[in-house]
Design an enzyme around this catalytic site. Structure first.
Site, PDB file in Angstrom:
ATOM      1  N   GLN A 156       1.814   0.444   5.725  1.00 45.34           N
ATOM      2  CA  GLN A 156       0.661   1.044   5.043  1.00 45.34           C
ATOM      3  C   GLN A 156       0.304   2.294   5.819  1.00 45.34           C
ATOM      4  OE1 GLN A 156      -0.694  -0.463   2.178  1.00 45.34           O
ATOM      5  NE2 GLN A 156       1.053  -1.851   2.329  1.00 45.34           N
ATOM      6  N   GLY A 158      -9.062  -1.929  -2.743  1.00 44.94           N
ATOM      7  CA  GLY A 158      -7.680  -2.076  -2.302  1.00 44.94           C
ATOM      8  C   GLY A 158      -6.973  -0.745  -2.102  1.00 44.94           C
ATOM      9  N   HIS A 159      -5.781  -0.831  -1.557  1.00 46.24           N
ATOM     10  CA  HIS A 159      -5.009   0.389  -1.276  1.00 46.24           C
ATOM     11  C   HIS A 159      -4.676   1.147  -2.565  1.00 46.24           C
ATOM     12  CE1 HIS A 159      -1.171  -2.369  -1.009  1.00 46.24           C
ATOM     13  NE2 HIS A 159      -1.918  -2.679  -2.018  1.00 46.24           N
ATOM     14  N   ASN A 160      -4.695   2.478  -2.434  1.00 49.46           N
ATOM     15  CA  ASN A 160      -4.310   3.363  -3.526  1.00 49.46           C
ATOM     16  C   ASN A 160      -5.264   3.364  -4.710  1.00 49.46           C
ATOM     17  OD1 ASN A 160      -1.652   2.485  -2.044  1.00 49.46           O
ATOM     18  ND2 ASN A 160      -1.175   4.432  -3.018  1.00 49.46           N
ATOM     19  N   GLY A 220      -4.462   0.005  -6.414  1.00 45.24           N
ATOM     20  CA  GLY A 220      -4.065   0.917  -7.464  1.00 45.24           C
ATOM     21  C   GLY A 220      -5.001   1.004  -8.655  1.00 45.24           C
TER      22      GLY A 220
END
Lengths: 367, 367, 367
Positions: free
Chosen positions: C211, C252-254, C272
């Site tokens: 990450q 969350g990521h992205n 995402g």
């Protein structure tokens, strides 16, 4: 695991527990610690809550056993350890816990302000309090007698902490927070963050409404790790005497949590929620804003409450309904696929017997 | 974004990935970083997961591309960058990640104890460990080789940390916590807070049951930001080898989380939950106390589990049911308003055809 | 509770609020603070939002009152305080808040780097910024003018903070995080933790995918206590201008959170997720991965969203559906037990009238 500082006779343990406790067997036997049935060493006291534990007791190495009144314990001679003494008590869990807290207390850190703590000169810290390294105490704070502040805690300005509190590491108490006596704050608790209050400006963009009230925590409250309690917009967000709040709970601005309330992990109270004395809110529940949860009410796990809950009511589900309605709905829901089939059959039957054909129209065959 | 410390030939990358990797094109080409298709510079390696990415590849500035076996990549001459070399690999996501970790690793802080860290003289810190400013290490702690402890972390008394761990900032490990090797704790993790255990006293007020067990984290566990794992009442709360836990998760006292279990964000396990090896718990799920989630079981997002989940079962909803039942219920629920209409029609039809008139009584016209 | 540094005439308050504000009564009256109706001292300004507050106004000790245009305030002589002056404004909540922020601002800590802060020599901190004790600033960081960093905050390497930000205690900004101007981070916020991304290795065990992207927070964003925003796998997790995020939220990521979006407490966005401008996500909601919440969409409290939400749509429930469908389902669900009874009657009736007997078979009597 908790060990005593010296061997303790069963007679002394019984005397501490008081008149409800009776020793069966050798009351001069000494124990040096407290443990579960499975992990006990041969000099430790164990306990059983009910008869279902008796089997595990037989293979336990514990020296003596705390047991509820009236439960039949394997008699002397039944197995190597069958003859161990029994302390008979009314409430084994609570009484075992009381013994641990009395005879094997959590070690207290050294009294005084440690090297690497930063206490503002205008703060008043009781000489019997413990302030660890990495703690920052802001201007105008007051810390009461025997209170423990663990490493890396932050107190903002004008924070007041009572006596005999234990504030664990990484807790943040923002400006003006007031905390009573015997309060326990687990690591990562945040008290006094700004509440979530925004109003649209002329362009419709959200603009923060000043959050300038405070948080008040009364005596004997305990708050779990990483739980957040927001300061009021004006006035107070208040957690009343004896309330216990679990980890990762969110208490919005201007909430009023009543005496002896229990709130289990990951629940959230929207702004202005009133929870009356003795209510129990199980895990992952939520309330929408400005409602009242009644005295002694019970919210089942994952309840989503959108209206006032009457005193003593038990509600479940989301949107939450009274327990009986909820059980009926859950049961009925399980039978729903079957119900669809039955209605289709009725529709076919109605057509056959010359009923209104429209009843079987449309999607009747689509299940 | 991750950059290498020196230009690396594709041949070297391929050699690291091993026999499953084949270079198509100029294997002497050098890259100096790794990036997504959209953000790549002209000296960076990019990757595609499947054919749907090929279009974005055409406009990417990346120097070379990692791609799955068998996927057709735009041929040389197709666009300015059509002739870039391809590293063929079995698992593009994992292999790209492995290259980043090998050739552009996260920079490690300096070895040793930084100025402004407070390490108790009785603690043993490996000389190759890194302890940052603001860290407080309590008495009796042990910190293993090459372990990184970031700024403002707190270790209580008797905490044990293995080798090659990375403990991020503001983490709190309370007394007696044991952590294995290669464990990663994201910022704000709290291990070893007191579990939520209260029993009523003589006046019916909740009184804390002593929480004196500990938390044990086995090797290769990773725990997300602000997640909390409570210590056991007695004995242990245990997270077993290789389990991965996301952010803001609550693990209650005495839980046992199995090997390679995945628990996604904001889920919660009540006290005493056992999650067997390889189970997957999706986001915002919850379990009620003292139940078992079976080996390889799957809990859908927002599942509320109230009873044991068998090995390999897939459950959804709240209260959670097996996948097929859940799909049927969700489908049936959508058709429920229609069903009400159909039953009303049947009732009217029954009246017309001389059936039992009581069937249409009451609220039949009220939809 | 907020007090001004000097007595302020109503005329001065009105002038600050601008042309929409009119004083009724003595505009030379001075006030020295701002309070709620119930808590006001006799030198403080109070406000009412709507006519329902007029009753409480009568017993308030406040010196003057801010009130919406067109609302009838008790006339002079009605009670001891009936003759107090009124500031008429278009938006009482917002305007009262603006007065507080202007005339009784939160005290700012001293400018400069405090004793017990650790700033890497390669970091650049504006001379007008405030860096408190216990703060650790990593290599390559930049801190803008007038930004306040409260005690025990950690900035990793290469973190960039704009001007006029307020970073509260125990916040962690991991490496590479970029924060704009006028951003407020409540205590315990974690930006830039690793996203939850794992892929099975050859033995089926989860292995972390690197990450290595970052978090970007644009201007005027505010983030609540103990909320976590994960760094992107590659590229960026972005929170756009003016978005407001409450406590204990997981991003969350992205993810890409749009301008002026509101996300209420304990909600979670899977990796995402795209939330378009102006959407509102109420408390305890969740989205599954890689979907889009449309511009101006509204997710009711506890919504569980599994597919894209169109622009402007209002969805409720879990799985979430459009508002109207949801209301129909909730209503129908309440009537389900009754429906079961009605179908049973129809089945009996069908048997009596010679219909297809199979309709009443099986479980028809089992409700």
């Amino acid at each position: 695991m908790p060990r005593t500082s010296r061997p303790i006779r069963l007679a002394e343990l019984a005397a501490f527990l008081g008149s409800g406790c009776v020793v069966e067997g050798d009351e001069t036997l000494e124990v040096s610690g407290f443990a579960s049935l499975g992990q006990a060493d041969s000099d430790e006291l164990v306990f059983i809550r009910d008869p279902s534990h008796c089997h595990a007791l037989e293979s336990s190495r514990g020296a003596a056993v705390l047991a509820p009144l009236g439960v039949d314990i394997p008699v002397p001679g039944a197995g190597e350890r069958g003859n161990r003494p029994v302390l008979r008590v009314p409430q084994p869990s609570t009484d075992f816990s009381r013994l641990i807290q009395e005879f094997a207390p959590v070690p207290r850190p050294a009294v005084g302000v440690a090297v690497g703590a930063h206490v503002d000169p205008s703060a008043v810290v009781a000489p019997t309090a413990s302030v660890a390294s990495g703690v920052v105490v802001g201007p105008g704070c007051r810390v009461g007698a025997r209170t423990v502040i663990a490493a890396n805690v932050t107190l903002g300005a004008q924070v007041s902490l009572g006596c005999d509190c234990w504030v664990h590491s990484a807790v943040v108490l923002r400006d003006d927070t007031q905390v009573g006596d015997r309060v326990v704050l687990q690591p990562g608790v945040v008290l006094g963050a700004d509440g979530f209050g925004y109003a649209p400006d002329a362009d419709g963009r959200p603009v923060a409404i000043a959050q300038r009230g405070r948080v008040v925590i009364e005596d004997d409250v305990e708050i779990g790790a990483n739980t957040t309690v927001d300061r009021a917009t004006l006035d107070e967000t208040r957690i009343r005497r004896g309330a216990k709040i679990d980890n990762l709970v969110q208490i919005g601005h201007n909430c009023d949590v009543g005496e002896d309330v229990l709130i289990v992990a990951q629940s959230g109270l929207s702004g202005g929620t009133v929870v009356a004395r003795g209510a129990i809110i199980m895990a992952q529940s939520g309330t929408s804003g400005h409602l009242r949860v009644g005295e002694g009410a019970f919210l089942g796990a994952r309840a989503g409450v959108h209206r006032d809950v009457p005193d003593g009511a038990r509600v479940f589900g989301s949107p939450a309904v009274e327990e009986q309605s909820w059980h009926r709905s859950v049961t009925a829901l399980k039978r729903l696929p079957d119900l669809l089939r039955r209605v289709r059959r009725l529709e076919k039957s109605a057509v056959k017997s010359g009923g209104d054909g429209s009843a079987s129209g449309g999607d009747s065959g689509a299940v």
